[in-house]
Scaffold this motif. Structure first.
Motif, PDB file in Angstrom:
ATOM      1  N   GLU A 101       1.578  23.913  54.136  1.00 52.20           N
ATOM      2  CA  GLU A 101       1.694  23.832  52.678  1.00 52.20           C
ATOM      3  C   GLU A 101       3.048  24.290  52.154  1.00 52.20           C
ATOM      4  OE1 GLU A 101      -1.498  26.134  51.190  1.00 52.20           O
ATOM      5  OE2 GLU A 101      -3.072  24.824  51.965  1.00 52.20           O
ATOM      6  N   SER A 102       3.932  24.752  53.024  1.00 49.99           N
ATOM      7  CA  SER A 102       5.213  25.282  52.546  1.00 49.99           C
ATOM      8  C   SER A 102       6.396  24.586  53.216  1.00 49.99           C
ATOM      9  CB  SER A 102       5.293  26.783  52.819  1.00 49.99           C
ATOM     10  OG  SER A 102       5.125  27.057  54.201  1.00 49.99           O
ATOM     11  N   MET A 103       6.231  23.326  53.572  1.00 49.68           N
ATOM     12  CA  MET A 103       7.280  22.595  54.262  1.00 49.68           C
ATOM     13  C   MET A 103       8.313  22.075  53.256  1.00 49.68           C
ATOM     14  SD  MET A 103       8.670  21.656  56.975  1.00 49.68           S
ATOM     15  CE  MET A 103       7.401  22.412  57.992  1.00 49.68           C
ATOM     16  N   PRO A 104       9.618  22.178  53.570  1.00 50.20           N
ATOM     17  CA  PRO A 104      10.646  21.622  52.669  1.00 50.20           C
ATOM     18  C   PRO A 104      10.470  20.126  52.471  1.00 50.20           C
ATOM     19  CG  PRO A 104      11.633  23.057  54.325  1.00 50.20           C
ATOM     20  CD  PRO A 104      10.201  22.866  54.725  1.00 50.20           C
ATOM     21  N   MET A 105      11.088  19.606  51.415  1.00 49.21           N
ATOM     22  CA  MET A 105      10.973  18.192  51.083  1.00 49.21           C
ATOM     23  C   MET A 105      11.939  17.377  51.950  1.00 49.21           C
ATOM     24  SD  MET A 105      10.704  18.255  46.923  1.00 49.21           S
ATOM     25  CE  MET A 105      10.783  16.471  46.849  1.00 49.21           C
ATOM     26  N   PHE A 106      11.406  16.668  52.940  1.00 52.07           N
ATOM     27  CA  PHE A 106      12.220  15.767  53.748  1.00 52.07           C
ATOM     28  C   PHE A 106      12.230  14.364  53.146  1.00 52.07           C
ATOM     29  CE2 PHE A 106      11.012  18.606  57.543  1.00 52.07           C
ATOM     30  CZ  PHE A 106      12.110  19.416  57.327  1.00 52.07           C
ATOM     31  N   LEU A 107      11.158  14.017  52.432  1.00 52.81           N
ATOM     32  CA  LEU A 107      11.062  12.716  51.769  1.00 52.81           C
ATOM     33  C   LEU A 107      10.502  12.938  50.361  1.00 52.81           C
ATOM     34  CD1 LEU A 107       9.508  10.511  54.612  1.00 52.81           C
ATOM     35  CD2 LEU A 107      11.878  10.442  53.812  1.00 52.81           C
ATOM     36  N   TRP A 108      10.763  11.976  49.462  1.00 51.61           N
ATOM     37  CA  TRP A 108      10.216  12.073  48.115  1.00 51.61           C
ATOM     38  C   TRP A 108       8.774  11.556  48.128  1.00 51.61           C
ATOM     39  CZ3 TRP A 108      12.878  15.090  45.201  1.00 51.61           C
ATOM     40  CH2 TRP A 108      14.261  15.147  45.323  1.00 51.61           C
ATOM     41  N   SER A 109       7.846  12.477  48.311  1.00 58.76           N
ATOM     42  CA  SER A 109       6.428  12.119  48.368  1.00 58.76           C
ATOM     43  C   SER A 109       5.610  13.380  48.123  1.00 58.76           C
ATOM     44  CB  SER A 109       6.084  11.518  49.734  1.00 58.76           C
ATOM     45  OG  SER A 109       4.726  11.159  49.794  1.00 58.76           O
ATOM     46  N   TYR A 110       4.370  13.201  47.630  1.00 61.01           N
ATOM     47  CA  TYR A 110       3.499  14.355  47.418  1.00 61.01           C
ATOM     48  C   TYR A 110       3.216  15.065  48.733  1.00 61.01           C
ATOM     49  CZ  TYR A 110       2.584  12.647  42.691  1.00 61.01           C
ATOM     50  OH  TYR A 110       2.722  12.241  41.396  1.00 61.01           O
ATOM     51  N   PHE A 111       3.056  14.286  49.787  1.00 58.94           N
ATOM     52  CA  PHE A 111       2.858  14.850  51.122  1.00 58.94           C
ATOM     53  C   PHE A 111       3.285  13.811  52.144  1.00 58.94           C
ATOM     54  CE2 PHE A 111      -1.060  12.709  50.015  1.00 58.94           C
ATOM     55  CZ  PHE A 111      -1.436  12.050  51.182  1.00 58.94           C
ATOM     56  N   VAL A 112       3.555  14.278  53.363  1.00 61.81           N
ATOM     57  CA  VAL A 112       4.011  13.403  54.440  1.00 61.81           C
ATOM     58  C   VAL A 112       3.088  13.585  55.635  1.00 61.81           C
ATOM     59  CG1 VAL A 112       5.888  12.908  56.051  1.00 61.81           C
ATOM     60  CG2 VAL A 112       6.408  13.448  53.669  1.00 61.81           C
ATOM     61  N   ILE A 113       2.697  12.462  56.261  1.00 64.43           N
ATOM     62  CA  ILE A 113       1.883  12.504  57.480  1.00 64.43           C
ATOM     63  C   ILE A 113       2.827  12.382  58.672  1.00 64.43           C
ATOM     64  CG2 ILE A 113      -0.054  11.489  58.711  1.00 64.43           C
ATOM     65  CD1 ILE A 113      -0.125  10.070  55.548  1.00 64.43           C
ATOM     66  N   VAL A 114       2.908  13.428  59.482  1.00 64.92           N
ATOM     67  CA  VAL A 114       3.778  13.420  60.659  1.00 64.92           C
ATOM     68  C   VAL A 114       2.952  12.957  61.854  1.00 64.92           C
ATOM     69  CG1 VAL A 114       5.356  14.754  62.097  1.00 64.92           C
ATOM     70  CG2 VAL A 114       5.080  15.337  59.671  1.00 64.92           C
ATOM     71  N   VAL A 115       3.425  11.901  62.526  1.00 63.80           N
ATOM     72  CA  VAL A 115       2.658  11.289  63.622  1.00 63.80           C
ATOM     73  C   VAL A 115       3.550  11.134  64.849  1.00 63.80           C
ATOM     74  CG1 VAL A 115       1.117  10.035  62.063  1.00 63.80           C
ATOM     75  CG2 VAL A 115       3.272   8.974  62.791  1.00 63.80           C
ATOM     76  N   PRO A 116       2.960  10.998  66.044  1.00 58.62           N
ATOM     77  CA  PRO A 116       3.761  10.673  67.230  1.00 58.62           C
ATOM     78  C   PRO A 116       4.571   9.400  66.993  1.00 58.62           C
ATOM     79  CG  PRO A 116       1.553  11.339  67.872  1.00 58.62           C
ATOM     80  CD  PRO A 116       1.529  11.215  66.385  1.00 58.62           C
ATOM     81  N   ASP A 117       5.724   9.295  67.644  1.00 60.25           N
ATOM     82  CA  ASP A 117       6.671   8.216  67.350  1.00 60.25           C
ATOM     83  C   ASP A 117       6.056   6.830  67.480  1.00 60.25           C
ATOM     84  OD1 ASP A 117       8.281  10.390  67.140  1.00 60.25           O
ATOM     85  OD2 ASP A 117       9.894   9.604  68.404  1.00 60.25           O
ATOM     86  N   GLU A 118       5.171   6.642  68.476  1.00 58.24           N
ATOM     87  CA  GLU A 118       4.645   5.299  68.719  1.00 58.24           C
ATOM     88  C   GLU A 118       3.762   4.787  67.577  1.00 58.24           C
ATOM     89  OE1 GLU A 118       1.769   8.218  70.735  1.00 58.24           O
ATOM     90  OE2 GLU A 118       3.946   7.947  70.575  1.00 58.24           O
TER      91      GLU A 118
END
Length: 651
Positions: free
Chosen positions: A444-461
């Motif tokens: 809940e305290s991650m810096p803003m890497f993209l302009w979005s309410y939240f980001v889903i981080v997934v494996p590269d594939e």
């Protein structure tokens, strides 16, 4: 003749005018310091926002001057009441009314000129203190600052306006009052408290309402952050409820507290307690509304001071979350005129060397699979799920000195929005190429890497075949000075809005240092303005209390003379008078000081909701504000007690 008489009167009445003079001098010093700060060339050069906000501060000073003018008119009424018999005697011996008016105005002018000189001297010290505070807030070097001619002239004009208003009100009174009213005006009939039981009920209801206002404010504040449809207007209504409850609480308490204490015969008959309680009953009951209003003003001053410093602290803490790198870019490739990455890189390097550069993308399936678990879904929101590759996120995290992720057929949710706290992703999962991916963690305290309410981080594939929704870059610069404003302009472009035929300037590159300077300038003005209003309100509140006591000094003198004739020694008289003044002074500030605790609790809740509870603690600031109020209180209490004791206590 009249000049000599005016000088003699000023010398003779200097004790009575001390509170008046002290308040005027301190207020003028604050106005002088603020006006010079507004027109300070160093600040306007270092921070353009200071110049842009100068007009707002001028209007703030004018607002303060209007309040001060009314309070000084109020103070003049007390001084006139104290000297009624003197002016009545002048009329009796044949002095013309217009000559008395001129005499009083000349006396006021002498005091005003002297107060302005003292105010300018003390204000010059306050001015350097304000400059030190501003330079600390703006993170620029402090230099001894000369006065601004515009600031001095504006202060002189404001002071003249204040004294003109108070002089006109005094002249109006002296031209209308009769000799009989002047000679016999001190005689009054003190009435007992009417309907004390209704006042007791009012006190109880108001006390419950004060507590309720804080509880409901806390609940509404939480809803404002965690629910989309919450209405911020409710917060305003809670403040209105607090204001009204404070006033009615003090009205009810003023009309019932002494009645309750008088009903305890053993306590009331001890020493001079019965005399003291009757004195306080008359004073508190007669000034109940005023005391309630003063209490609210002190609470308002505390709230404004707390939240001004809170704004500054949150602004600094949020800067690192919003801009984790020196320059954060989010390229709108579809917008005509947008600057490509390579061109931007060349532009940046022409101003300052680049230490580290990372480009990365955001991806989407154009679906709202994860949004349905949050508050950001429904007809009002067209946002779709945004994904990032695990390798990109880990490279960014390493650059920030943070631990990388290890997902292993899982996904993570990153967000810096308070609303993410209300989301429940426990049932969220998706399939890709026959594999099921489940939730690993929500940060809940991650810096803003993209302009979005939240980001889903997934494996590269997982992002294979997804559409690129955002092109972004993170840039760290070499440690050396550069012109942030010019670089920001060089990275900006203009595009036309076809529907309205307007041209808009935009930039896809956010420079952290430039945003910090802009935010620091605004927050510095906000803090100084809030402290300015708070200190003036507290000074005027204490001055009104002191003048209220001094205006009744003749009545108190007669009553304490009766105590003396009844055999009460001077030491017990002083103790009784001290208790009387102490309770009257304490009455409107004890509740605000007690409310410092729930105010601090609300501040802590706000910090938690915006996600900075781990790095911010405002309790020290809240404590410091209470200490300042108590110091001002004891200053006015000590001066008032010393002046009153001289007239009232008999050996």
């Amino acid at each position: 003749m009249y000049r000599k008489l005016a000088f003699r009167n000023v010398r003779r009445q200097i004790g009575n005018y001390l509170i008046y003079f002290m308040t005027v001098a301190l207020t003028i010093s604050l106005i002088f310091a603020m006006n010079n700060l507004i027109f300070n060339e160093q600040l306007q050069t270092q921070a353009q926002s200071i110049g842009e906000l100068a007009l707002g501060l001028v209007f703030l000073s004018l607002f303060i001057c209007i309040i001060v003018a009314f309070v000084l008119g109020y103070a003049n009424a007390f001084m006139l009441r104290l000297r009624k018999r003197e002016f009545g005697t002048y009329l009796t011996v044949g002095m013309k009314r217009q000559h008395i008016v001129k005499l009083f105005l000349f006396e006021n002018s002498l005091l005003g000129i002297f107060a302005m000189l003292v105010g300018f001297f003390v204000g010059s010290l306050f001015y350097q203190g304000l400059m030190l505070l501003m330079t600390q807030l703006l993170d620029i070097p402090f230099e001894f600052s000369m006065f601004s001619l515009n600031g001095v002239l504006l202060t002189v004009g404001m002071v003249c306006g204040i004294f003109l208003f108070s002089s006109v009100t005094s002249s109006f009174y002296l031209n209308r009052v009769t000799i009989y009213e002047l000679i016999h005006g001190e005689k009054k009939v003190e009435q007992g408290v009417k309907h004390p039981y209704i006042a007791m009920v009012t006190t109880g209801i108001s006390f419950v309402a004060i507590i309720t206002s804080f509880i409901l404010f806390s609940q509404e504040l939480e809803q404002l952050f965690l629910k989309v449809d919450s209405n911020p207007v409710m917060l305003v209504w809670m403040l209105v409820l607090l204001a009204v409850s404070l006033v009615t609480f003090h009205i009810g308490l003023a009309k019932s507290a002494m009645f309750i204490l008088l009903s305890y015969k053993r306590f009331a008959q001890r020493g001079t307690n019965q005399f003291l309680l009757r004195q306080l009953s008359a004073m508190l009951s007669a000034n109940a509304i005023l005391l309630g209003v003063l209490s609210f003003l002190i609470v308002f001053a505390m709230i404004a001071s707390n939240f001004s410093f809170l704004y500054k602290a949150i602004e600094e803490a949020s800067l690192d979350k919003q801009f984790p790198f020196d320059i954060v870019a989010n390229i709108d490739v579809e917008q005509e005129g947008s600057i490509p990455m390579e061109q931007a890189k060349e532009t940046i390097e022409s101003y300052v060397p680049i230490d580290w550069w990372k480009t990365y993308n955001g991806y989407t399936t154009n679906e709202q699979t994860f949004h349905k678990y949050t508050i950001w879904h429904g007809e009002k929101y067209a946002d779709v799920d945004t994904y990032m590759k695990e390798s990109d996120v880990n490279e960014l995290l390493r650059a920030l000195g943070k631990e990388p992720l290890n997902l292993r057929n899982q996904f993570a949710i990153f967000s810096d929005m308070p609303g993410i706290q209300g989301a429940n992703f426990s049932n969220a999962s998706f399939e890709h190429n026959g594999k099921t991916y489940t939730l690993g963690q929500v940060i809940e305290s991650m810096p803003m890497f993209l302009w979005s309410y939240f980001v889903i981080v997934v494996p590269d594939e997982v992002v294979e075949g997804m559409e690129v929704s955002q092109m972004a870059a993170a840039i760290d610069l070499k440690e050396q000075p550069f012109d942030t404003k010019k670089l920001q302009e060089a990275l900006s472009y203009t595009y036309k809005i076809e529907e309205s035929n307007y041209f808009v300037q935009n930039s896809d590159f956010a420079i952290k240092e430039q945003r910090r300077l802009e935010a620091a300038a605004f927050s510095a003005i906000f803090i100084v303005g809030a402290l300015y209003v708070a200190v003036v309100f507290i000074l005027l509140a204490m001055a009104i209390l002191a003048l209220k006591i001094l205006s009744n000094v003749r009545d108190d003198e007669k009553k304490y003379m009766l105590l003396n004739r009844l055999g009460v020694n001077s030491a017990l008289q002083r103790a009784t008078l001290g208790k009387q003044i102490f309770v009257f002074f304490t009455f409107p500030i004890i509740v605000p000081i007690c409310l410092a605790f729930p105010i601090a609790s609300i501040v802590d809740q706000f910090i938690h909701l915006v996600g900075f509870s781990a790095v911010l603690n405002m309790n020290v600031v809240s404590f410091a504000i209470v200490v300042v109020i108590v110091m001002v209180y004891f200053l006015y209490f000590a001066v008032t007690f010393a002046l009153t004791k001289k007239y009232v206590v008999h050996e």
